[in-house]
Design a protein around this motif. Sequence first.
Motif: not given
Length: 432
Positions: A168-171, A176-177, A323-325, A334-337
């Motif tokens: 879920x965090x990765x998604x 967000x990206x 707030x994600x950051x 990882x999902x962001x990158x």
Amino acid sequence: MTMSSRTAVLRRAHLTPLMYSLPVKRLKEILIQILPSLTLGPVEEIPSTQLARLYSLTMSDDRKLLLSLAPSLAVRLLRHEATMLSSEAALIGFITGRDPLDTRPSTPEEPQACSKERADLIALVPKLIRHSTNNREMAYPYSIFDGTAGEPLSSVSIYLNIPEHKAIDRQVGSMVRAMASMTSLSGTFGTANLVLPEQLTSGVNTKSLSRGAETWSEGFSLLLEGALRDGEDVAILMPYETIRAQYQRLSHHLDSVLHPRLLVLDAGSSSNILIQRALKTSTSTSASDSPSPHTVSPIKPATRLAGLRSWSQGVFGDPLLSSCFEDPSEAFLEGWRDGGEDVIEDQENAEVRLMLYRLFRGVVGVVMEYVRPQGDSSRKELEARRRLTSALAELERVETLKRVRSGSMKDEEAKRRKTERVDKGSVREKDK
């Protein structure tokens, strides 16, 4: 009885005093305009921590719709929440490329000329069927969506294992990206209700209609100052002058953000993140491909991100404000990158900007728990005050470090010049 006949479609298990304020008769008339071949069936209120009042509408063909109704006038809203439903509708229209005030039925066959990244983002956005700010229709602004799948992460988090949490965090990081890849049509900064015009025309630059700010420091200042004034309006004890002074000292760091990228303030909130758990059955078979009567078929839940419950807190500015950051996990990063090249500007001073954003969230946290108290508001307000105090201390240390470094540099420069003078004097003595 008149009241009972008017609310006949409401399920008794969910009847509350708030439900009786829902004008069901008028709602039926609106739905006939949208879906003339269907009639309204049961209506259920959806328990939610969100400000908007949510109702699940079941149509005669079992199709589910979601009604989002603006909060009652008795609910005190913060300045950046005042136009929440209109902001949400405008932002959804911006992402999907559809005018939120266009009442024509949408056709799913219409081609979407967009990248895979944006298409994935559109899949996470609820399908808006109708939005209206006309108080004569339902007494409050409202939005009607196609039924959205999923449930808040906060309510099912304890049932998820570590790999599911990471997935879920990765998604969320990818979502967000994808949002950050979108910039405002007008090139201005600020909240969605200011930056986006009331009616979005695809492909047309509408800068003349935007009320956004020309710089990110000005755009963020409107957010912070709005939160501070919300606190002053109800006489909340906070170090207002210190907060304003710290912001003024470091606000120039925000001007290095030149591209107004899309973000949602509460995209990292577990109460706003919706997830869907689909059950997958794994069946073991024998050599003849026939299932053994003694074989147990384990059921494995496939957890995925379904989107956000509310898209009302959209902002065009620095993605780091989300707030994600606040405390991102490695899976989120990882999902962001994975979304491509980093779009964070002036990374050298990103930490200073993050401190200013923590300051803002601290102020909002204190004010929110004060003006809309809940059962555990005392504890949450205390936590928000601690975060606020910590952010102010961090900002003060930044100033102190700058002064120390500046002083050290001046001392080194003075020593260097003194050494040069001594060396030059020695050379002259030798020449003599």
